[in-house]
Design a protein around this motif. Structure first.
Motif, short mmCIF file in Angstrom:
data_model
loop_
_atom_site.label_atom_id
_atom_site.label_comp_id
_atom_site.label_asym_id
_atom_site.label_seq_id
_atom_site.Cartn_x
_atom_site.Cartn_y
_atom_site.Cartn_z
N ILE A 78 -12.81 4.27 -1.59
CA ILE A 78 -12.93 3.18 -2.55
C ILE A 78 -11.59 2.62 -3.01
O ILE A 78 -11.55 1.63 -3.74
N GLY A 79 -10.48 3.25 -2.60
CA GLY A 79 -9.18 2.80 -3.06
C GLY A 79 -8.42 1.99 -2.03
O GLY A 79 -8.84 1.85 -0.88
N THR A 80 -7.29 1.46 -2.47
CA THR A 80 -6.42 0.68 -1.60
C THR A 80 -6.02 1.48 -0.38
O THR A 80 -5.68 2.67 -0.48
N LEU A 81 -6.06 0.87 0.78
CA LEU A 81 -5.75 1.54 2.05
C LEU A 81 -4.58 0.84 2.72
O LEU A 81 -4.66 -0.35 3.04
N GLN A 82 -3.49 1.59 2.91
CA GLN A 82 -2.35 1.04 3.64
C GLN A 82 -2.66 0.96 5.12
O GLN A 82 -3.32 1.85 5.68
N ARG A 83 -2.18 -0.09 5.76
CA ARG A 83 -2.52 -0.29 7.17
C ARG A 83 -2.06 0.88 8.03
O ARG A 83 -2.74 1.25 9.00
N ARG A 84 -0.95 1.50 7.71
CA ARG A 84 -0.44 2.60 8.53
C ARG A 84 -1.32 3.85 8.43
O ARG A 84 -1.20 4.75 9.27
N LYS A 85 -2.20 3.90 7.44
CA LYS A 85 -3.07 5.07 7.28
C LYS A 85 -4.48 4.85 7.80
O LYS A 85 -5.30 5.77 7.77
N VAL A 86 -4.77 3.65 8.26
CA VAL A 86 -6.12 3.33 8.73
C VAL A 86 -6.55 4.30 9.83
O VAL A 86 -7.67 4.82 9.83
N LYS A 87 -5.66 4.55 10.77
CA LYS A 87 -6.01 5.39 11.92
C LYS A 87 -6.37 6.81 11.51
O LYS A 87 -7.11 7.50 12.23
N ASP A 88 -5.86 7.27 10.37
CA ASP A 88 -6.09 8.65 9.94
C ASP A 88 -7.48 8.88 9.36
O ASP A 88 -7.97 10.00 9.37
N VAL A 89 -8.10 7.82 8.87
CA VAL A 89 -9.28 8.04 8.04
C VAL A 89 -10.49 7.18 8.40
O VAL A 89 -11.63 7.58 8.14
N ILE A 90 -10.30 6.04 9.01
CA ILE A 90 -11.36 5.05 9.05
C ILE A 90 -12.61 5.54 9.78
O ILE A 90 -13.74 5.16 9.42
N ASN A 91 -12.47 6.39 10.77
CA ASN A 91 -13.64 6.82 11.54
C ASN A 91 -14.43 7.94 10.88
O ASN A 91 -15.45 8.37 11.42
N TYR A 92 -13.99 8.37 9.71
CA TYR A 92 -14.76 9.34 8.93
C TYR A 92 -15.50 8.67 7.77
O TYR A 92 -16.30 9.32 7.08
N VAL A 93 -15.26 7.40 7.57
CA VAL A 93 -15.76 6.68 6.41
C VAL A 93 -17.12 6.04 6.72
O VAL A 93 -17.29 5.43 7.78
N ASP A 94 -18.07 6.19 5.80
CA ASP A 94 -19.34 5.47 5.93
C ASP A 94 -19.24 4.07 5.33
O ASP A 94 -19.76 3.10 5.90
N TYR A 95 -18.58 3.97 4.17
CA TYR A 95 -18.36 2.68 3.52
C TYR A 95 -16.91 2.61 3.04
O TYR A 95 -16.44 3.52 2.36
N PHE A 96 -16.25 1.50 3.35
CA PHE A 96 -14.91 1.24 2.82
C PHE A 96 -15.03 0.09 1.82
O PHE A 96 -15.51 -0.99 2.16
N ALA A 98 -12.56 -1.44 -0.18
CA ALA A 98 -11.39 -2.18 -0.64
C ALA A 98 -10.71 -2.97 0.48
O ALA A 98 -9.49 -2.94 0.63
N LEU A 99 -11.50 -3.68 1.26
CA LEU A 99 -10.94 -4.52 2.32
C LEU A 99 -10.41 -5.79 1.67
O LEU A 99 -11.17 -6.68 1.26
N ASP A 100 -9.07 -5.88 1.54
CA ASP A 100 -8.48 -6.90 0.70
C ASP A 100 -7.57 -7.88 1.43
O ASP A 100 -6.89 -8.69 0.78
N SER A 101 -7.54 -7.83 2.76
CA SER A 101 -6.70 -8.79 3.49
C SER A 101 -7.17 -8.90 4.94
O SER A 101 -7.81 -7.97 5.47
N VAL A 102 -6.83 -10.01 5.56
CA VAL A 102 -7.15 -10.19 6.97
C VAL A 102 -6.39 -9.18 7.82
O VAL A 102 -6.94 -8.62 8.78
N LYS A 103 -5.15 -8.91 7.49
CA LYS A 103 -4.36 -7.97 8.28
C LYS A 103 -4.95 -6.56 8.25
O LYS A 103 -4.96 -5.86 9.27
N LEU A 104 -5.47 -6.15 7.10
CA LEU A 104 -6.12 -4.85 7.03
C LEU A 104 -7.39 -4.84 7.87
O LEU A 104 -7.68 -3.86 8.57
N ALA A 105 -8.16 -5.92 7.83
CA ALA A 105 -9.36 -6.02 8.66
C ALA A 105 -9.01 -5.93 10.14
O ALA A 105 -9.70 -5.25 10.92
N GLU A 106 -7.93 -6.56 10.54
CA GLU A 106 -7.52 -6.52 11.94
C GLU A 106 -7.10 -5.12 12.35
O GLU A 106 -7.35 -4.69 13.49
#
Length: 223
Positions: A78-96, A98-106
């Motif tokens: 539920i918190g802010t996610l830095q782009r460099r940490k996406v790879k560490d966590v995103i595939n364990y998440v059911d719901y994210f 705090a998607l707050d930018s196009v770059k983070l979505a990409e």
């Protein structure tokens, strides 16, 4: 702290707020935000009817996930996610939430190995200290966001100012609900926009009145 009493109180208050808003009891999911408690306390919640766990930080999310992954839980980042940490966590998440930018979505598109359910974070109150799209920014970004097929945009998330009055809370949550409906009417295939992530321990009643389907509760569980 009496965890059982607190949990029963939270669920009863959510039920009451739903009824006051003319909604069915099962239309609001309660996320227990466990960022300030140890794994053992988070685990104790599970026997009390909690099925949704939320964490703000990647390290704490992974700690709780690895300890409790054998339970039947829905996991929320539920918190802010830095782009460099996406790879560490995103595939364990059911719901994210705090998607707050196009770059983070990409970056999520690039790193995910399945479709990730995401809430687009909007800064309706236009606070300088808050992350999120403005209404205008989000509407302009929709075509690019829609092209990212590893993301399902389930709804919007917003946070109200801590010092907001009840009148201000209602204005913020209604504006978010109105924007959700505006995007839903566009019928974009990967933007069902059926959910709203709004409301915390101090303002969930107003959020539920304006259609929130996920409330993020921390303090009320653990006080």
């Amino acid at each position: 702290m009496n965890l059982r009493e607190n949990t029963e109180r939270v669920f009863q208050q959510i039920k009451n707020a739903s009824q006051q808003a003319g909604r069915e009891n099962d239309t609001v999911s309660v996320i227990a935000v466990t960022k300030y408690v140890e794994v053992s306390i988070a685990e104790a919640l599970l026997s009390l009817g909690v099925h949704h766990i939320g964490e703000n930080r990647v390290d704490k999310f992974l700690e709780k996930y690895n300890a409790l992954k054998d339970y039947d839980l829905t996991w929320h980042l539920i918190g802010t996610l830095q782009r460099r940490k996406v790879k560490d966590v995103i595939n364990y998440v059911d719901y994210f939430h705090a998607l707050d930018s196009v770059k983070l979505a990409e970056e999520i598109q690039k790193r995910s190995n399945r479709v990730i359910k995401c809430f687009l974070q909007v800064n309706i109150s236009q606070e300088e200290t808050k992350h999120g799209f403005s209404k205008e920014e989000l509407l302009a970004a929709l075509p690019v966001l829609a092209s990212l097929d590893n993301i399902e945009y389930v709804g919007l998330m917003t946070m109200a100012p801590f010092e907001a009055s009840s009148e201000e809370l209602n204005e913020i949550f209604k504006a978010t609900q109105d924007l959700q409906l505006e995007i839903r009417e566009k019928q974009i295939p990967n933007m069902p926009m059926m959910d709203l992530s709004m409301g915390m321990s101090r303002d969930y009643k107003e959020a539920i009145h304006h259609g929130s389907t996920f409330v993020r509760i921390g303090t009320a569980f653990f006080k």
